[in-house]
Design a protein around this motif. Structure first.
Motif, PDB file in Angstrom:
ATOM      1  N   UNK A 134       2.837 -12.889  11.151  1.00 43.24           N
ATOM      2  CA  UNK A 134       2.734 -13.956  10.159  1.00 43.24           C
ATOM      3  C   UNK A 134       3.678 -13.759   8.974  1.00 43.24           C
ATOM      4  N   UNK A 135       4.467 -12.667   8.976  1.00 37.95           N
ATOM      5  CA  UNK A 135       5.450 -12.460   7.919  1.00 37.95           C
ATOM      6  C   UNK A 135       5.002 -11.555   6.799  1.00 37.95           C
ATOM      7  N   UNK A 136       3.856 -10.893   6.898  1.00 36.16           N
ATOM      8  CA  UNK A 136       3.448  -9.924   5.890  1.00 36.16           C
ATOM      9  C   UNK A 136       4.195  -8.619   6.092  1.00 36.16           C
ATOM     10  N   UNK A 137       4.645  -8.015   4.991  1.00 32.41           N
ATOM     11  CA  UNK A 137       5.388  -6.767   5.061  1.00 32.41           C
ATOM     12  C   UNK A 137       4.567  -5.650   4.425  1.00 32.41           C
ATOM     13  N   UNK A 138       4.177  -4.667   5.242  1.00 34.24           N
ATOM     14  CA  UNK A 138       3.450  -3.494   4.767  1.00 34.24           C
ATOM     15  C   UNK A 138       4.434  -2.345   4.591  1.00 34.24           C
ATOM     16  N   UNK A 139       4.391  -1.706   3.412  1.00 33.47           N
ATOM     17  CA  UNK A 139       5.226  -0.543   3.141  1.00 33.47           C
ATOM     18  C   UNK A 139       4.317   0.679   2.990  1.00 33.47           C
ATOM     19  N   UNK A 140       4.784   1.832   3.473  1.00 36.51           N
ATOM     20  CA  UNK A 140       4.013   3.054   3.309  1.00 36.51           C
ATOM     21  C   UNK A 140       4.945   4.255   3.401  1.00 36.51           C
ATOM     22  N   UNK A 141       4.417   5.430   3.076  1.00 36.91           N
ATOM     23  CA  UNK A 141       5.218   6.647   3.012  1.00 36.91           C
ATOM     24  C   UNK A 141       5.258   7.177   1.592  1.00 36.91           C
ATOM     25  N   UNK A 142       6.396   7.701   1.180  1.00 30.96           N
ATOM     26  CA  UNK A 142       6.596   8.145  -0.193  1.00 30.96           C
ATOM     27  C   UNK A 142       7.762   7.374  -0.794  1.00 30.96           C
ATOM     28  N   UNK A 143       7.711   7.174  -2.112  1.00 31.49           N
ATOM     29  CA  UNK A 143       8.656   6.271  -2.771  1.00 31.49           C
ATOM     30  C   UNK A 143       9.231   6.909  -4.029  1.00 31.49           C
ATOM     31  N   UNK A 144       9.993   8.010  -3.910  1.00 27.20           N
ATOM     32  CA  UNK A 144      10.536   8.657  -5.106  1.00 27.20           C
ATOM     33  C   UNK A 144      11.552   7.814  -5.848  1.00 27.20           C
ATOM     34  N   UNK A 145      12.186   6.856  -5.176  1.00 24.00           N
ATOM     35  CA  UNK A 145      13.178   5.974  -5.811  1.00 24.00           C
ATOM     36  C   UNK A 145      12.682   4.533  -5.890  1.00 24.00           C
ATOM     37  N   UNK A 146      11.403   4.319  -5.641  1.00 26.84           N
ATOM     38  CA  UNK A 146      10.874   2.959  -5.674  1.00 26.84           C
ATOM     39  C   UNK A 146      11.204   2.148  -4.453  1.00 26.84           C
ATOM     40  N   UNK A 147      11.554   2.815  -3.332  1.00 29.80           N
ATOM     41  CA  UNK A 147      11.969   2.069  -2.150  1.00 29.80           C
ATOM     42  C   UNK A 147      10.823   1.366  -1.434  1.00 29.80           C
ATOM     43  N   UNK A 148       9.579   1.645  -1.811  1.00 31.56           N
ATOM     44  CA  UNK A 148       8.440   0.917  -1.249  1.00 31.56           C
ATOM     45  C   UNK A 148       8.054  -0.284  -2.105  1.00 31.56           C
ATOM     46  N   UNK A 149       8.740  -0.498  -3.221  1.00 38.22           N
ATOM     47  CA  UNK A 149       8.418  -1.623  -4.086  1.00 38.22           C
ATOM     48  C   UNK A 149       7.104  -1.400  -4.812  1.00 38.22           C
ATOM     49  N   UNK A 150       6.549  -2.462  -5.325  1.00 40.88           N
ATOM     50  CA  UNK A 150       5.267  -2.367  -6.010  1.00 40.88           C
ATOM     51  C   UNK A 150       5.364  -2.008  -7.472  1.00 40.88           C
ATOM     52  N   UNK A 151       6.589  -1.751  -8.000  1.00 39.93           N
ATOM     53  CA  UNK A 151       6.758  -1.502  -9.423  1.00 39.93           C
ATOM     54  C   UNK A 151       6.627  -0.075  -9.868  1.00 39.93           C
ATOM     55  N   UNK A 152       6.559   0.891  -8.944  1.00 39.18           N
ATOM     56  CA  UNK A 152       6.388   2.281  -9.357  1.00 39.18           C
ATOM     57  C   UNK A 152       7.125   3.200  -8.399  1.00 39.18           C
ATOM     58  N   UNK A 153       7.557   4.349  -8.942  1.00 39.43           N
ATOM     59  CA  UNK A 153       8.142   5.426  -8.142  1.00 39.43           C
ATOM     60  C   UNK A 153       7.081   6.510  -7.972  1.00 39.43           C
ATOM     61  N   UNK A 154       6.922   6.996  -6.764  1.00 42.06           N
ATOM     62  CA  UNK A 154       5.864   7.957  -6.504  1.00 42.06           C
ATOM     63  C   UNK A 154       6.298   8.925  -5.416  1.00 42.06           C
ATOM     64  N   UNK A 155       5.996  10.211  -5.648  1.00 43.42           N
ATOM     65  CA  UNK A 155       6.250  11.226  -4.631  1.00 43.42           C
ATOM     66  C   UNK A 155       4.980  11.592  -3.875  1.00 43.42           C
ATOM     67  N   UNK A 156       3.909  10.878  -4.115  1.00 46.33           N
ATOM     68  CA  UNK A 156       2.669  11.081  -3.377  1.00 46.33           C
ATOM     69  C   UNK A 156       2.612  10.106  -2.205  1.00 46.33           C
ATOM     70  N   UNK A 157       2.030  10.496  -1.098  1.00 43.39           N
ATOM     71  CA  UNK A 157       1.950   9.592   0.058  1.00 43.39           C
ATOM     72  C   UNK A 157       1.220   8.302  -0.285  1.00 43.39           C
ATOM     73  N   UNK A 158       1.837   7.170   0.068  1.00 36.44           N
ATOM     74  CA  UNK A 158       1.243   5.861  -0.198  1.00 36.44           C
ATOM     75  C   UNK A 158       0.655   5.295   1.087  1.00 36.44           C
ATOM     76  N   UNK A 159      -0.578   4.801   1.056  1.00 31.76           N
ATOM     77  CA  UNK A 159      -1.135   4.153   2.247  1.00 31.76           C
ATOM     78  C   UNK A 159      -0.465   2.802   2.466  1.00 31.76           C
ATOM     79  N   UNK A 160      -0.556   2.244   3.662  1.00 37.12           N
ATOM     80  CA  UNK A 160       0.077   0.943   3.917  1.00 37.12           C
ATOM     81  C   UNK A 160      -0.473  -0.143   2.998  1.00 37.12           C
TER      82      UNK A 160
END
Length: 592
Positions: A134-160
Motif C-alpha cells: 500500500x506504499x507505507x515505508x518502514x525504516x529500522x536499524x541504527x541511524x547515526x546520520x539520521x538515515x532512518x528519518x524521523x527527525x533524530x540521529x540515534x546509535x541505538x537500535x530502532x524498531x520498525x
C-alpha cells in the motif's frame, strides 16, 4: 460489458487502483465488480503484480488457495526475516559504539513487520527499509546520520516504524546508501534524508534545508524533497555509498554527490592542468545518455549499471577487479556500453550489483516485455525481475573470490559470462551481497551461494572454508513462499509468506547442515614390543658407562695433582700464578 470480458491485462490495470476492501464494497452494489471477485485469474495477476512474485509460484504452491482467498492470505501472512548474526556491519559498530541489532536470532522474523503486507525490502550497512504493497515505508536499524528519518540521529537500535514526515504519503520506490536514504512518492517526488557530506542528498537552502551557522552540519535527519529543474517527476532512484541517482518520467538520468573515479558519469574531458570535480551538490543530467531512455538503474558503492531503452547495458565508475565488464580494470568517467550485453538471442531484464561483482539476468528475445515502474527494483543493493517468467540466463562479471559470482572456481570474470550452474535455479529475482548471493526461483524457493560465514544464508556451518560452490536450495515452496530478497555485506533480508496460517514467521532452512568436521587424532609413533632381556642389557650398559666416567674422573684428578708444585696446595699454587702474572705486567722493559 462485464469486466471479465476484457483482456486480463486491461482489467488488472483498472482494478489495481482499488484496495481489497474497496473491491469488496463495490462487489455488493455492482455486478461488474462481483464478477471480478469471482474471477480467479485476475486475483492471481493482482497478487503477482503487487507482491512481485511469479504467477507460476502462486499457481503451483498455493495449497488449494484460489482467487481472492490466495490474495488475502498474502496480505495477512507475510513476514520479514533477517539472516546473519552480525548486523549492522562491524565497521560502524566500532566507530559509533553501535550494538548488534536486537533481532531474536540469526534466522527469525523481525518483530513489528509480521503481517504488515510487506512486498519489498532493502538492506544497508546499518539500516534497512521495508515497503508494503500500500506504499507505507518502514525504516529500522541504527541511524547515526539520521538515515532512518524521523527527525533524530540515534546509535541505538530502532524498531520498525514509519517516519512521522512520511505519514500519509505513498512510497513507490526506495534506495539506501551507506549513510543516506532516498524515497520516491507516487506523486513523483524524491525525498532524501541522512548525511549531507559530499552533497549526496542534493539539498540546498532552496529545498528548505538550513545548514548550521558554522557550516559543519553533516546530517539532515528528516525526509526532505529534492528539487529538479522544471519540477520534473521522478519514477526511479538508486544510491551508492556517497552519491545518488534518479530517473525522471522521460527516462533522463540525474546523478549527484561524490564524483571521484567517475561514479557520477559527468566528467567527460578536462583541460590540461585542471582537476575533475570532487562533488556535485545538485542533481545534474548525465549528458552521455542523452537521447536514450533509462529503464533500470542500480548502484554499488563506487560504480553504476544502467539498462537503456535500446536494450544495451551501460556501466561507469570504479573499474577495479573488472567490475564494469569492459575487459579491464580502468575507471570509466562516462557511461560506456558493455559490448558482451545483451547476449545473442536474449534481452537483459534485470540488474544487480555487489561491491566488486555485477550480474545481469537475460531472457530469450522473443519473450521480451516492457517493465512498468512499479515492477522495478526498490533500488540500493539488489535486483528485481518483477513478474517475468521463463528461460532466465544469469551473466556475471567481476570478482568471485568466494564463489559469489555463481561459478565453481573463484577466478575473476573480465566480461559478462553465463553461469551455467545457475540455469537449474530458473531465477526470478536475484540480489548480490559482498561475498554471497541469493536468488528466488520461479516457484518461490530461496537459493544461495558464496560465503556462508556469519550465517548470512541462514546456516550455521559450511564446508570448503565457509564457501558454498554453486547454488544451494535453502527453502521449500511447499512450506513458505519467498517474495523479495536483499543481500548486503554478510547479512540477508527477505520477505516470505508461510502457507501455515498459524506460523510465527520462523523461516525453516531445508538445506542440510554440513556435519561437524572430524578432528583428526594425533598421530602416535608405534611402539615396539617390550623385550625384558633388552631392557636388562641396556641397564648393564648404562651402569658400565657410569663406572667408566668415574674412573676417567679419578685418573684426571691424579694427573693434575702430579703436575702441581711440591709442598704447595692447589690454592697456594693458584695465588702464586696470579702474583707472577701481575709482576710480569708491571715489570719495565729492558733498555736495548
Amino acid at each position: 460489458m462485464s469486466i471479465t470480458e476484457l483482456p486480463q491485462e486491461v482489467a488488472s490495470n483498472i482494478l489495481r487502483n482499488f484496495s481489497a476492501v474497496e473491491l469488496a464494497k463495490l462487489s455488493c452494489v455492482s455486478n461488474i465488480f462481483r464478477d471480478f471477485c469471482a474471477f480467479e485469474p485476475l486475483w492471481l495477476n493482482r497478487a503477482a503484480w503487487e507482491f512481485g512474485v511469479s504467477r507460476k509460484a502462486l499457481a503451483s504452491s498455493s495449497h488449494g488457495l484460489l482467487g481472492k482467498d490466495l490474495y488475502l492470505h498474502l496480505l495477512q501472512n507475510t513476514h520479514v526475516t533477517l539472516m546473519g548474526d552480525e548486523w549492522p556491519v562491524e565497521k560502524y559498530r566500532k566507530l559509533f559504539g553501535i550494538p548488534l541489532y536486537m533481532h531474536p536470532g540469526y534466522c527469525k522474523a523481525i518483530p513489528g513487520l509480521s503481517r504488515k503486507a510487506v512486498s519489498k525490502v532493502v538492506l544497508g550497512d546499518c539500516h534497512a527499509a521495508a515497503l508494503t504493497w500500500s506504499g507505507q515505508l518502514f525504516m529500522f536499524g541504527v541511524s547515526p546520520h539520521g538515515q532512518c528519518g524521523g527527525g533524530a540521529c540515534s546509535t541505538l537500535p530502532l524498531p520498525p516504524g514509519v517516519p512521522q514526515e512520511l505519514q500519509g504519503k505513498r512510497i513507490s520506490s526506495v534506495a539506501l546508501g551507506t549513510q543516506h536514504t532516498l524515497a520516491v512518492t507516487a506523486d513523483g517526488e524524491l525525498l532524501a534524508t541522512g548525511s549531507t557530506e559530499h552533497g549526496r542528498l542534493g539539498l540546498t537552502t532552496e529545498d528548505g534545508f538550513t545548514p548550521s551557522a558554522d557550516g559543519n552540519c553533516t546530517c539532515c535527519p528528516t525526509f526532505r524533497r529534492v528539487t529538479f529543474p522544471n519540477d520534473r517527476q521522478i519514477c526511479k532512484t538508486a544510491a551508492g555509498s556517497d552519491f545518488s541517482c534518479a530517473v525522471d518520467a522521460d527516462g533522463g538520468l540525474w546523478t549527484w554527490g561524490k564524483a571521484d573515479r567517475g561514479r557520477l558519469g559527468h566528467s567527460l574531458t578536462v583541460a590540461k592542468g585542471e582537476q575533475r570535480e570532487k562533488m556535485v551538490a545538485r542533481p545534474r543530467l548525465v549528458g552521455a545518455l542523452d537521447g536514450l531512455r533509462v529503464e533500470q538503474i542500480t548502484c554499488a558503492p563506487t560504480n553504476t549499471l544502467a539498462l537503456a531503452s535500446d536494450g544495451c547495458v551501460y556501466s561507469w565508475g570504479n573499474g577495479q577487479q573488472s567490475r564494469l565488464g569492459h575487459g579491464n580494470a580502468k575507471c570509466q568517467f562516462q557511461p560506456c556500453m558493455i559490448q558482451a550485453l545483451p547476449p545473442p538471442g536474449g534481452c537483459v531484464t534485470s540488474l544487480s550489483l555487489g561491491i566488486a561483482t555485477s550480474c545481469c539476468v537475460a531472457h530469450p528475445r522473443e519473450q521480451s516485455w516492457e517493465v512498468s515502474d512499479e515492477q522495478q527494483s526498490v533500488g540500493g543493493v539488489g535486483g528485481d525481475l518483477g513478474t517475468r517468467e521463463g528461460g532466465a540466463r544469469v551473466l556475471t562479471h567481476g570478482w568471485g573470490g568466494h564463489f559469489q559470482h555463481g561459478f565453481l572456481d573463484p577466478k575473476t570474470r573480465r566480461v559478462p559470462t553465463e553461469a551455467e550452474e545457475l540455469r537449474t535455479v530458473k531465477v526470478h529475482q536475484i540480489s548480490l551481497g559482498v561475498c554471497h548471493s541469493l536468488a528466488i526461483s520461479e516457484t518461490g524457493e530461496l537459493w544461495g551461494w558464496g560465503y556462508g560465514g556469519n550465517r548470512g544464508m541462514g546456516m550455521a556451518r559450511y564446508n570448503q572454508g565457509n564457501r558454498q560452490m554453486g547454488p544451494l536450495k535453502l527453502t521449500d515452496s511447499a512450506e513458505t513462499l519467498v517474495m523479495s530478497i536483499s543481500a548486503w555485506r554478510n547479512a540477508s533480508l527477505l520477505v516470505h509468506c508461510p502457507w501455515d496460517q498459524v506460523s510465527d514467521g520462523t523461516l525453516h532452512i531445508c538445506a542440510e547442515e554440513p556435519p561437524e568436521p572430524e578432528q583428526p587424532e594425533p598421530k602416535k609413533r608405534p611402539r615396539a614390543p617390550r623385550d625384558p632381556e633388552k631392557k636388562s642389557r641396556s641397564l648393564e650398559a648404562d651402569k658400565a658407562a657410569k663406572e667408566g666416567k668415574k674412573q676417567q674422573k679419578v685418573l684426571a684428578n691424579k694427573v693434575k695433582a702430579s703436575t702441581a708444585p711440591k709442598g704447595k696446595t692447589k690454592q697456594a699454587a693458584k695465588r702464586q700464578a696470579a702474583d707472577d702474572n701481575i709482576n710480569s705486567k708491571n715489570r719495565k722493559p729492558r733498555k736495548q
